[in-house]
Design a protein around this motif. Structure first.
Motif, short mmCIF file in Angstrom:
data_model
loop_
_atom_site.label_atom_id
_atom_site.label_comp_id
_atom_site.label_asym_id
_atom_site.label_seq_id
_atom_site.Cartn_x
_atom_site.Cartn_y
_atom_site.Cartn_z
N ALA B 69 0.81 -1.29 -0.06
CA ALA B 69 -0.08 0.01 -0.06
C ALA B 69 0.91 1.12 -0.08
O ALA B 69 0.34 2.28 -0.38
CB ALA B 69 -0.91 0.02 1.18
N THR B 70 2.15 1.15 0.62
CA THR B 70 3.00 2.28 0.28
C THR B 70 3.60 2.29 -1.03
O THR B 70 4.66 3.34 -1.11
CB THR B 70 4.01 2.41 1.56
N GLY B 71 3.41 1.35 -1.79
CA GLY B 71 3.98 1.67 -2.93
C GLY B 71 5.54 0.60 -3.27
O GLY B 71 5.97 0.58 -4.32
N VAL B 196 -0.80 5.36 -3.91
CA VAL B 196 -0.05 4.76 -2.75
C VAL B 196 -0.13 5.57 -1.45
O VAL B 196 -0.11 6.85 -1.42
CB VAL B 196 1.47 4.47 -2.74
N VAL B 197 -0.30 5.02 -0.29
CA VAL B 197 -0.37 6.00 0.86
C VAL B 197 1.10 6.02 1.41
O VAL B 197 1.83 5.16 1.69
CB VAL B 197 -1.22 5.40 2.06
N ARG B 198 1.51 7.39 1.61
CA ARG B 198 2.77 7.66 2.19
C ARG B 198 2.75 8.85 3.27
O ARG B 198 3.79 9.53 3.54
CB ARG B 198 3.81 8.08 1.00
N GLY B 199 1.57 9.02 3.83
CA GLY B 199 1.25 10.40 4.45
C GLY B 199 0.79 11.34 3.44
O GLY B 199 1.55 11.64 2.26
N LYS B 200 -0.18 12.00 3.60
CA LYS B 200 -0.96 12.85 2.27
C LYS B 200 -0.23 14.24 2.19
O LYS B 200 -0.21 14.68 1.01
CB LYS B 200 -2.12 13.21 3.06
N GLY B 201 0.96 14.65 3.02
CA GLY B 201 1.67 15.73 2.78
C GLY B 201 0.88 16.87 2.84
O GLY B 201 -0.15 17.00 3.55
N SER B 202 1.19 17.63 1.72
CA SER B 202 0.14 18.73 1.51
C SER B 202 -1.20 18.41 0.47
O SER B 202 -1.76 19.36 0.29
CB SER B 202 0.93 19.98 1.33
N GLN B 205 -6.11 13.40 0.77
CA GLN B 205 -6.12 12.13 1.32
C GLN B 205 -6.09 11.06 0.23
O GLN B 205 -6.75 11.22 -0.53
CB GLN B 205 -7.41 12.30 2.25
N ARG B 206 -5.30 10.14 0.67
CA ARG B 206 -5.46 8.89 -0.31
C ARG B 206 -5.65 7.67 0.58
O ARG B 206 -5.37 7.54 1.69
CB ARG B 206 -4.09 8.48 -0.99
N VAL B 207 -6.43 6.83 0.16
CA VAL B 207 -7.21 5.43 0.85
C VAL B 207 -7.05 4.20 -0.02
O VAL B 207 -7.52 4.33 -1.14
CB VAL B 207 -8.83 6.06 1.16
#
Lengths: 247, 351, 179
Positions: B69-71, B196-202, B205-207
């Motif tokens: 999920a993180t790529g 991928v989810v990596r922390g949305k940063g600015s 949101q990704r799910v």
């Protein structure tokens, strides 16, 4: 005008689906506040579980992975190992964590994964309609313990915070409640501590959050809230059971 | 030319995973695939990767889910009983459109069964395995060289189509040593993983999820997945044809059974029998068109499997209507691995 | 050319090492090769066996029902597998441990090699497998002794290279029995 109260940035401006009197919303808020305070929202990856907490991504404005029932600690392990710079937490209910997911929580904790687990204990399976949970109190009637939980047949409720505190890999373990302002303020402090453990890379942190479930307990919100303070707190004592670094 | 190596199939597979960029491995020991976690536990730390011997196959597949999920490229491996445990996670990965490589060095069952070479998990592999009506990509190597090459392909296909991919072998292919060339990772155009989810940063949101509750959402999601299976069938089906042009009997077999069958086919040719071999390399997508094409002319197919008859059903669904599909196989277990001599008898009998 | 050989004995005779060595040697000669360790129920109870196929082109099946050549290193393997050798094939037997009296096959060639006796004469009873492989190489021409020696160098860890001369001597002694 001085603003004294606002919605945490990490929460979306959306009404939750939680029932009136349920404590999930309050815990969502406390978790989001801690996220804001440490400024980790942008690098947070939440792991949603199965149960009332499944809509995590609907309320938190963060990246989220959905895990199969009980497997959130294993999913979180994969996430954290692959992205060690991210802030990773799971948010799980009692059926999820203390029944079907016992293997995953024990071993993630024992490995000392650098993650935070928020475990919401409301002594029942909320989403599926109030069946008996591993945390259901002895004598408590549920839809699958219509005569009350029978200790000799169903066993006694599991105290996860104490159980996990015994593992070498666990850095922090505490049980909190939000049934009154004093407990709520303490809950906020403990959740922040749990977050700090991860932010500082100090290991696995665990919060057991006692919650009401008025709908499935067949109570009005007020009496459900009272039950948390009386019946639940006497079997599941609040407190810190492990605090390795003395934060 | 890269120097040729002489290694076990399982080791070649692990080596290929690393060449393909896999740096995350999660597994649980089970015979006859433990060479894979052993190799990964030795090599991944040197490369800054992560190896976890998980508490169970269930945990392993979910760690794979999380890492994927993180790529990153990640893998798990097991053998039949362990693959059964992984099915829950595989279904979730399929639903959440997560890539990831799952290796099944298939052993005999049902239940604890035995550790001998088996193809009895064919149905489980190609028909979805877990709940919910999905497919995964299934590649069936029949040599150590293919254990290496198809593992790299599994990572690529899985990333391109966002479908979990399985490398489906057995103890013959996994435990035998063969000479092979450790080819470099093929260059391939891969789309950036913008999901991928990596922390949305600015950003937004990704799910990563498989839950779709809105009216019509889940149906649409399923149609999307099935559309992709259609593209896979069109573009990624792979098979080997051996002496089919003038064949009067086509032997159909995959993996280790195909290796044994190929020798039998050569023996039969030596005796003047016009026999060929059609070997599916991708079990899903299944080479339907290849079977259709060959049976437009040759009307007899003998399917050989290390089980009591599974792929034979897909062969029957694929051949021309007037073709006969015969079967030879034995339920796998100690002492039931067929020899080329045994298969030659079957060829002669059915020719 | 395609050579298949079945090697069987009991655990500790170095059966798998012998098969491995053949494999590596074939690779050094640029040939294709498969080495398939024990299969079937026979793998239990201390028996060790493997099949090696060496080919200029495709190896084909790594599993062989009726091997062209069998190296049988103990009585149990002999009793069990002599019947499987392909008609017209060869059976190289360790006559130090195998009593071939009463054997009924006249359609295969028997090469009796007292492997343990030769090994003891060479000063190391563990060399039985090398003697067997040496005999096989000389009898069939499937592999060169020099390649086996090179394979030893490639497969043994540096610290064990001091044992190579003794192994080479055993390979040669085995080869002499078939010259």
């Amino acid at each position: 005008m001085h603003q004294v109260f606002k919605k945490p940035v990490s929460l979306k401006d959306i009404q939750t689906h939680f029932c009136p009197g349920c404590h999930h919303g309050t815990f969502h808020r406390l978790v989001a506040e801690a996220m804001d305070e440490f400024g980790v929202q942008e690098r947070t990856i939440g792991v949603a579980s199965v149960g009332c907490s499944v809509f995590l991504y609907g309320y938190f404005d963060i990246d989220v992975v959905e895990a199969p029932h009980g497997r959130a600690p294993a999913v979180a392990t994969g996430v954290k190992r692959a992205r060690p710079d991210s802030f990773v937490f799971t948010y799980q209910g009692d059926g999820d964590l203390a029944a079907i997911g016992t293997s995953e929580i024990i071993h993630a904790a024992n490995r000392g994964e650098d993650i935070t687990v928020i475990f919401v204990n409301n002594t029942t399976y909320g989403m599926t309609g109030g069946q008996m949970a591993p945390t259901t109190l002895v004598g408590q009637r549920t839809s699958t313990s219509p005569y009350g939980r029978n200790r000799s047949k169903d066993g006694a409720p599991i105290r996860m915070a104490e159980l996990l505190a015994q593992l070498e890999g666990v850095a922090f373990s505490a049980r909190v409640a939000v049934n009154n302002p004093k407990n709520l303020m303490d809950a906020k402090r403990q959740i922040k501590k749990a977050f700090r453990y991860q932010v500082e890379g100090k290991g696995f942190s665990f919060i057991e959050a006692l919650s009401s479930c008025p709908t499935n307990w067949g109570m009005d919100p007020l009496s459900a809230n009272e039950r948390v303070g009386s019946e639940m707190c006497s079997y599941f004592p609040l407190g810190v059971f492990k605090n390795d670094s003395g934060l | 030319m890269t120097q040729r190596l002489f290694m076990k199939g399982n080791e070649a597979l692990a080596m290929a995973a690393i060449e393909a960029g896999c740096r995350y491995y999660f597994g649980y020991p089970i015979t006859p695939q433990s060479d894979i976690p052993e190799y990964m536990s030795r090599e991944l730390p040197k490369l800054g990767g992560e190896f976890i011997q998980a508490e169970s196959e269930i945990a392993s597949i979910n760690m794979l889910l999380g890492a994927s999920a993180t790529g990153v490229r990640a893998m798990t491996s097991s053998s039949s009983p362990g693959i059964s445990l992984k099915q829950e996670g595989i279904s979730y990965m399929a639903g959440a459109e997560l890539p990831g490589v799952i290796v099944n060095i298939c052993r005999s069952g049902p239940g604890l069964g035995g550790i001998d070479a088996s193809q009895a998990d064919y149905f489980q592999a190609v028909k979805g395995g877990g709940h919910g009506g999905y497919h995964i990509i299934v590649l069936a190597p029949s040599s150590v060289q293919e254990m290496y090459d198809l593992t790299m392909l599994a990572f690529d296909l899985s990333d391109i189509y966002r479908i979990p991919a399985m490398v489906f072998g057995d103890s013959v292919i996994g435990q035998m040593k063969e000479s092979f060339v450790p080819n470099p990772r093929p260059r391939r155009e891969l789309s950036p993983k913008d999901w991928v989810v990596r922390g949305k940063g600015s950003g937004a949101q990704r799910v990563v999820k498989s839950l779709y509750l809105g009216d019509g959402e889940l149906e649409a999601h399923n149609w999307k997945l099935h559309g992709r299976y259609g593209v896979l069938k069109e573009k990624e089906t792979r098979w080997e044809e051996f002496l089919l042009d003038d064949a009067e009997l086509v032997v159909a077999a995959f993996g280790s059974a195909a290796r044994i069958a190929k020798s039998a086919v050569m023996e039969a040719r030596g005796k003047g029998l016009r026999v060929g071999l059609l070997r599916p390399i991708t079990l899903f997508p299944f080479p339907e068109k290849a079977f259709r094409a060959v049976t437009e002319r040759c009307k007899k197919v003998l399917t050989v499997e290390l089980n009591a008859g599974q792929m034979v059903e897909d062969v029957r669904l694929s051949v021309a209507r007037d073709a006969d599909v015969l079967f030879y196989g034995r339920p796998p277990g100690a002492g039931s691995l067929p020899t080329p001599e045994e298969l030659l008898v079957q060829i002669e009998k059915n020719y | 050319m395609r050579h298949d050989v079945f090697i069987a004995g009991f655990g500790g005779q170095g059966v798998l090492l012998a098969g491995n060595l053949l494999g590596y040697a074939a690779v050094t000669e640029g040939k294709n090769v498969s080495f398939f360790p024990a299969y079937g129920v026979e793998k239990r109870g201390g028996a060790a066996m493997c099949t090696v196929v060496i080919a200029d082109d495709e190896v084909g099946s790594p599993v062989v029902g009726n091997p062209t050549v069998a190296l049988l290193l103990n009585q149990a393997s002999y009793d069990k597998f002599v019947c499987r050798v392909k008609p017209g094939g060869t059976c190289i037997v360790n006559t130090s441990l195998v009593d071939t009296a009463g054997q009924v096959r006249d359609d295969i060639e028997f090469i009796p090699v007292p492997m343990n006796d030769i090994a003891v004469q060479l000063g190391d009873p563990r060399m039985v497998n090398m003697i067997a492989i040496g005999a096989y190489a000389a009898k069939t021409g499937a592999i060169r002794l020099a390649s086996l020696e090179e394979a030893l160098r490639l497969t043994l860890p540096e610290r064990n290279h001091k044992y190579i001369p003794a192994n080479v001597k055993a390979l040669e002694a085995g080869a002499q029995t078939c010259q």
